[in-house]
Design a protein around this motif. Structure first.
Motif, short mmCIF file in Angstrom:
data_model
loop_
_atom_site.label_atom_id
_atom_site.label_comp_id
_atom_site.label_asym_id
_atom_site.label_seq_id
_atom_site.Cartn_x
_atom_site.Cartn_y
_atom_site.Cartn_z
N GLN A 5 0.81 -1.21 0.00
CA GLN A 5 0.00 0.00 0.00
C GLN A 5 0.85 1.27 0.00
O GLN A 5 0.60 2.19 -0.76
N GLU A 6 1.86 1.33 0.85
CA GLU A 6 2.74 2.51 0.92
C GLU A 6 3.54 2.64 -0.37
O GLU A 6 3.72 3.75 -0.89
N ASP A 7 4.02 1.50 -0.89
CA ASP A 7 4.76 1.53 -2.15
C ASP A 7 3.87 2.04 -3.29
O ASP A 7 4.33 2.84 -4.11
N LEU A 8 2.63 1.59 -3.34
CA LEU A 8 1.72 2.04 -4.40
C LEU A 8 1.53 3.55 -4.34
O LEU A 8 1.52 4.23 -5.37
N ARG A 82 3.93 -4.60 -11.21
CA ARG A 82 4.20 -6.01 -10.93
C ARG A 82 5.52 -6.05 -10.17
O ARG A 82 6.59 -5.74 -10.72
N PHE A 83 5.45 -6.38 -8.89
CA PHE A 83 6.64 -6.38 -8.05
C PHE A 83 7.47 -7.63 -8.34
O PHE A 83 6.99 -8.75 -8.19
N ILE A 84 8.71 -7.41 -8.75
CA ILE A 84 9.66 -8.50 -9.00
C ILE A 84 10.30 -8.89 -7.67
O ILE A 84 10.47 -10.07 -7.37
N THR A 85 10.68 -7.89 -6.89
CA THR A 85 11.16 -8.04 -5.52
C THR A 85 10.51 -6.89 -4.74
O THR A 85 9.87 -6.03 -5.35
N PRO A 86 10.68 -6.83 -3.45
CA PRO A 86 10.10 -5.69 -2.71
C PRO A 86 10.62 -4.32 -3.17
O PRO A 86 9.95 -3.31 -2.97
N ASP A 87 11.80 -4.29 -3.81
CA ASP A 87 12.41 -3.03 -4.23
C ASP A 87 12.53 -2.87 -5.74
O ASP A 87 13.21 -1.94 -6.21
N VAL A 88 11.90 -3.74 -6.52
CA VAL A 88 11.93 -3.66 -7.98
C VAL A 88 10.54 -3.99 -8.51
O VAL A 88 9.94 -4.99 -8.10
N ALA A 89 10.05 -3.15 -9.42
CA ALA A 89 8.74 -3.41 -10.02
C ALA A 89 8.76 -3.00 -11.49
O ALA A 89 9.57 -2.18 -11.92
N VAL A 90 7.85 -3.61 -12.25
CA VAL A 90 7.64 -3.27 -13.65
C VAL A 90 6.25 -2.64 -13.76
O VAL A 90 5.29 -3.16 -13.19
N VAL A 91 6.19 -1.53 -14.48
CA VAL A 91 4.92 -0.86 -14.71
C VAL A 91 4.76 -0.68 -16.22
O VAL A 91 5.63 -0.07 -16.87
N ASN A 121 17.27 3.91 -1.25
CA ASN A 121 17.24 4.79 -0.08
C ASN A 121 15.81 5.22 0.26
O ASN A 121 15.55 6.38 0.59
N GLY A 122 14.87 4.27 0.13
CA GLY A 122 13.49 4.52 0.49
C GLY A 122 12.67 5.29 -0.54
O GLY A 122 11.52 5.62 -0.29
N GLU A 123 13.26 5.59 -1.71
CA GLU A 123 12.58 6.38 -2.73
C GLU A 123 12.52 5.61 -4.05
O GLU A 123 13.52 5.05 -4.50
N TRP A 124 11.34 5.58 -4.67
CA TRP A 124 11.17 4.91 -5.96
C TRP A 124 11.64 5.82 -7.09
O TRP A 124 11.35 7.02 -7.10
#
Length: 142
Positions: A5-8, A82-91, A121-124
């Motif tokens: 939710q926070e990542d979204l 689509r989250f590949i890992t908690p810190d990597v996603a494809v949009v 560092n906590g930022e997408w």
């Protein structure tokens, strides 16, 4: 299972910032949405390397052929990473740079883009972007 939710919320803010930068014609702000070592492939097939080149090329475009355009993107309204890992996603997103003078807009500027985003560092940030014009699928491929 990870709660995203926070990542979204943060990813949505990233794409909103990208659109805001485009709509302001601000290449530096646009570039700030990317990692330092980002890769960017334009719909014309140019390969931009790094945040600085992405920012510089977009500033040139915003001051020239894309002056006054407005970016409309599904990533700001229909975000489905689509989250590949908690810190990597494809949009995958649909977008269009609408021309400043609607009468001059051929209405065939719709693009589909693949975005790889990473959390650093906590930022997408965007680290890879591939943009292509939307084309109809051949009849036999459907």
């Amino acid at each position: 299972m990870t709660n995203h939710q926070e990542d979204l919320k943060d990813i949505s803010a990233l794409f909103a910032k990208l659109s805001e930068a485009w709509n302001k014609g601000d290449g530096e702000l646009y570039g700030s949405c990317f990692t330092e070592d980002a890769e960017y492939v334009t719909f014309m097939g140019q390969h931009l390397k790094g945040r600085k080149q992405i920012a510089d090329v977009h500033q040139m475009l915003f001051a020239g052929p894309l002056k006054g355009t407005v970016l409309v993107s599904s990533a700001t309204t229909d975000l489905q990473p689509r989250f590949i890992t908690p810190d990597v996603a494809v949009v995958i997103a649909i977008g269009e740079a609408r021309l400043a003078v609607p009468a001059q807009d051929s209405n065939d500027r719709g693009s589909i883009n693949t975005n790889v985003i990473v959390k650093q560092n906590g930022e997408w940030k965007l680290t890879a972007f591939q943009n292509s014009r939307i084309q109809e699928m051949p009849r036999g491929a459907r």
